[in-house]
Structures are given as C-alpha cells and as structure tokens.
Design a protein around this motif. Structure first.
Motif, PDB file in Angstrom:
ATOM      1  N   LEU A   1       7.597  12.384  -7.036  1.00  0.00           N
ATOM      2  CA  LEU A   1       6.487  11.522  -6.634  1.00  0.00           C
ATOM      3  C   LEU A   1       6.867  10.051  -6.805  1.00  0.00           C
ATOM      4  O   LEU A   1       6.452   9.214  -6.014  1.00  0.00           O
ATOM      5  N   ILE A   2       7.644   9.777  -7.853  1.00  0.00           N
ATOM      6  CA  ILE A   2       8.090   8.409  -8.124  1.00  0.00           C
ATOM      7  C   ILE A   2       9.505   8.464  -8.686  1.00  0.00           C
ATOM      8  O   ILE A   2       9.806   9.304  -9.532  1.00  0.00           O
ATOM      9  N   ALA A   3      10.342   7.581  -8.221  1.00  0.00           N
ATOM     10  CA  ALA A   3      11.657   7.341  -8.811  1.00  0.00           C
ATOM     11  C   ALA A   3      11.922   5.856  -8.600  1.00  0.00           C
ATOM     12  O   ALA A   3      12.136   5.415  -7.480  1.00  0.00           O
ATOM     13  N   SER A   4      11.864   5.085  -9.690  1.00  0.00           N
ATOM     14  CA  SER A   4      11.959   3.638  -9.571  1.00  0.00           C
ATOM     15  C   SER A   4      12.914   3.056 -10.600  1.00  0.00           C
ATOM     16  O   SER A   4      12.849   3.397 -11.777  1.00  0.00           O
ATOM     17  N   ASP A   5      13.764   2.166 -10.126  1.00  0.00           N
ATOM     18  CA  ASP A   5      14.645   1.421 -11.021  1.00  0.00           C
ATOM     19  C   ASP A   5      14.039   0.074 -11.398  1.00  0.00           C
ATOM     20  O   ASP A   5      14.694  -0.740 -12.047  1.00  0.00           O
ATOM     21  N   ALA A   6      12.795  -0.153 -10.997  1.00  0.00           N
ATOM     22  CA  ALA A   6      12.165  -1.441 -11.284  1.00  0.00           C
ATOM     23  C   ALA A   6      10.686  -1.288 -11.636  1.00  0.00           C
ATOM     24  O   ALA A   6       9.826  -1.911 -11.015  1.00  0.00           O
ATOM     25  N   PRO A   7      10.364  -0.449 -12.644  1.00  0.00           N
ATOM     26  CA  PRO A   7       8.948  -0.347 -13.011  1.00  0.00           C
ATOM     27  C   PRO A   7       8.473  -1.653 -13.638  1.00  0.00           C
ATOM     28  O   PRO A   7       9.227  -2.320 -14.345  1.00  0.00           O
ATOM     29  N   LYS A   8       7.260  -2.026 -13.346  1.00  0.00           N
ATOM     30  CA  LYS A   8       6.686  -3.269 -13.852  1.00  0.00           C
ATOM     31  C   LYS A   8       5.727  -2.921 -14.986  1.00  0.00           C
ATOM     32  O   LYS A   8       4.691  -2.291 -14.747  1.00  0.00           O
ATOM     33  N   VAL A   9       6.090  -3.289 -16.199  1.00  0.00           N
ATOM     34  CA  VAL A   9       5.242  -3.023 -17.364  1.00  0.00           C
ATOM     35  C   VAL A   9       4.146  -4.075 -17.389  1.00  0.00           C
ATOM     36  O   VAL A   9       4.433  -5.277 -17.494  1.00  0.00           O
ATOM     37  N   LEU A  10       2.904  -3.634 -17.268  1.00  0.00           N
ATOM     38  CA  LEU A  10       1.779  -4.567 -17.245  1.00  0.00           C
ATOM     39  C   LEU A  10       1.217  -4.842 -18.632  1.00  0.00           C
ATOM     40  O   LEU A  10       0.650  -5.910 -18.867  1.00  0.00           O
ATOM     41  N   GLU A  11       1.329  -3.878 -19.521  1.00  0.00           N
ATOM     42  CA  GLU A  11       0.817  -4.047 -20.885  1.00  0.00           C
ATOM     43  C   GLU A  11       1.798  -3.430 -21.857  1.00  0.00           C
ATOM     44  O   GLU A  11       2.459  -2.444 -21.543  1.00  0.00           O
ATOM     45  N   GLY A  12       1.860  -3.976 -23.046  1.00  0.00           N
ATOM     46  CA  GLY A  12       2.748  -3.460 -24.071  1.00  0.00           C
ATOM     47  C   GLY A  12       4.082  -4.188 -24.051  1.00  0.00           C
ATOM     48  O   GLY A  12       4.369  -4.981 -23.157  1.00  0.00           O
ATOM     49  N   ASP A  13       4.887  -3.882 -25.043  1.00  0.00           N
ATOM     50  CA  ASP A  13       6.152  -4.603 -25.185  1.00  0.00           C
ATOM     51  C   ASP A  13       7.366  -3.729 -24.907  1.00  0.00           C
ATOM     52  O   ASP A  13       8.453  -4.003 -25.352  1.00  0.00           O
ATOM     53  N   ARG A  14       7.174  -2.678 -24.146  1.00  0.00           N
ATOM     54  CA  ARG A  14       8.289  -1.791 -23.810  1.00  0.00           C
ATOM     55  C   ARG A  14       9.110  -2.370 -22.672  1.00  0.00           C
ATOM     56  O   ARG A  14       8.586  -3.002 -21.773  1.00  0.00           O
ATOM     57  N   VAL A  15      10.379  -2.089 -22.724  1.00  0.00           N
ATOM     58  CA  VAL A  15      11.277  -2.403 -21.619  1.00  0.00           C
ATOM     59  C   VAL A  15      11.706  -1.057 -21.046  1.00  0.00           C
ATOM     60  O   VAL A  15      12.354  -0.263 -21.726  1.00  0.00           O
ATOM     61  N   VAL A  16      11.296  -0.775 -19.829  1.00  0.00           N
ATOM     62  CA  VAL A  16      11.594   0.502 -19.185  1.00  0.00           C
ATOM     63  C   VAL A  16      12.494   0.226 -17.994  1.00  0.00           C
ATOM     64  O   VAL A  16      12.147  -0.542 -17.099  1.00  0.00           O
ATOM     65  N   LYS A  17      13.663   0.828 -17.994  1.00  0.00           N
ATOM     66  CA  LYS A  17      14.668   0.569 -16.950  1.00  0.00           C
ATOM     67  C   LYS A  17      14.456   1.413 -15.697  1.00  0.00           C
ATOM     68  O   LYS A  17      14.689   0.965 -14.591  1.00  0.00           O
ATOM     69  N   ARG A  18      14.055   2.672 -15.884  1.00  0.00           N
ATOM     70  CA  ARG A  18      13.918   3.603 -14.758  1.00  0.00           C
ATOM     71  C   ARG A  18      12.850   4.619 -15.110  1.00  0.00           C
ATOM     72  O   ARG A  18      12.762   5.059 -16.261  1.00  0.00           O
ATOM     73  N   ILE A  19      12.029   4.984 -14.139  1.00  0.00           N
ATOM     74  CA  ILE A  19      11.069   6.060 -14.345  1.00  0.00           C
ATOM     75  C   ILE A  19      11.192   7.078 -13.217  1.00  0.00           C
ATOM     76  O   ILE A  19      11.570   6.749 -12.097  1.00  0.00           O
ATOM     77  N   VAL A  20      10.885   8.312 -13.571  1.00  0.00           N
ATOM     78  CA  VAL A  20      10.855   9.404 -12.606  1.00  0.00           C
ATOM     79  C   VAL A  20       9.613  10.228 -12.917  1.00  0.00           C
ATOM     80  O   VAL A  20       9.323  10.522 -14.082  1.00  0.00           O
ATOM     81  N   PHE A  21       8.872  10.578 -11.881  1.00  0.00           N
ATOM     82  CA  PHE A  21       7.659  11.378 -12.027  1.00  0.00           C
ATOM     83  C   PHE A  21       7.770  12.541 -11.049  1.00  0.00           C
ATOM     84  O   PHE A  21       7.876  12.325  -9.839  1.00  0.00           O
ATOM     85  N   ILE A  22       7.801  13.770 -11.576  1.00  0.00           N
ATOM     86  CA  ILE A  22       8.055  14.961 -10.766  1.00  0.00           C
ATOM     87  C   ILE A  22       6.872  15.911 -10.876  1.00  0.00           C
ATOM     88  O   ILE A  22       6.362  16.156 -11.971  1.00  0.00           O
ATOM     89  N   GLU A  23       6.466  16.476  -9.744  1.00  0.00           N
ATOM     90  CA  GLU A  23       5.330  17.399  -9.688  1.00  0.00           C
ATOM     91  C   GLU A  23       5.814  18.829  -9.463  1.00  0.00           C
ATOM     92  O   GLU A  23       6.721  19.066  -8.664  1.00  0.00           O
ATOM     93  N   PHE A  24       5.165  19.759 -10.161  1.00  0.00           N
ATOM     94  CA  PHE A  24       5.399  21.195 -10.000  1.00  0.00           C
ATOM     95  C   PHE A  24       4.078  21.862  -9.646  1.00  0.00           C
ATOM     96  O   PHE A  24       3.010  21.314  -9.907  1.00  0.00           O
ATOM     97  N   GLU A  25       4.142  23.058  -9.095  1.00  0.00           N
ATOM     98  CA  GLU A  25       2.923  23.743  -8.650  1.00  0.00           C
ATOM     99  C   GLU A  25       1.964  24.057  -9.795  1.00  0.00           C
ATOM    100  O   GLU A  25       0.772  24.239  -9.575  1.00  0.00           O
TER     101      GLU A  25
END
Length: 104
Positions: free
Chosen positions: A41-65
């Motif tokens: 559903l999502i695979a991004s090398d540029a997630p934008k953190v809107l709140e909090g102090d985390r630095v996230v380099k890449r996110i992946v969001f996968i759906e299963f039945e």
C-alpha cells in the motif's frame, strides 16, 4: 464490502547495506509476498514526520487478506529463509496489526 478485517505489516527501516538489501533481500522476498497475496500500500523513502522527534528513513505498509494471513506470512518457512538478508542489511521496527472491520 468485506465483513472481516484485513491484516497489515508496517515497517520502519533504515537500509544500512543497499547492495545487500536491493540485490539479495528484495528479489527473494517478492515471490514470498506474492505467494501470500500481499499488497504494497505504501513504500516510501521520504516519509514526512509531522509530530514527534523520530527520524524515519523508509516505510513500508503491506496489506494481507486477514490478520491470520499476515501472521502466516511472517512465520512461514519461506519468509524465515530470507529474513536474515533484511537483518543484515537494514535496521527495522516491524509491526503487525489488524485492520478495522468496515461498518457500512
């Protein structure tokens, strides 16, 4: 509309060895994801953190039945046979979660 919830795997990653990750892990994990009918559903090398102090380099969001199918994927021999490539090439926070059953 379905009357049961989906299952999801959400990952926050920092790829530490791009060569190993993209040339060894990704080609091996794709067929396993296909076998379990996972949908990216999502695979991004540029997630934008809107709140909090985390630095996230890449996110992946996968759906299963279903949540059971997500769990089956993660614990399958097929996935366990390739997971070490990810362990060696990325730092990861991995989450498994149930979706919400639609009400309408």
């Amino acid at each position: 509309m379905t009357d049961r919830n989906k299952g999801y795997i959400f990952a926050e990653l920092e790829v530490t060895d791009p060569e190993l990750f993209y040339s060894e892990y990704m080609p091996r994990v794709r067929p396993v994801l296909d076998k379990y009918q996972a949908k990216f559903l999502i695979a991004s090398d540029a997630p934008k953190v809107l709140e909090g102090d985390r630095v996230v380099k890449r996110i992946v969001f996968i759906e299963f039945e279903s949540p059971a199918r997500a769990d089956e994927f993660y614990h399958s021999k097929d996935y366990q046979d390739v997971i070490d490539y990810r362990f060696r090439s990325a730092r990861t926070h991995l989450y498994m979660m149930d979706g919400v059953v639609p009400t309408n």
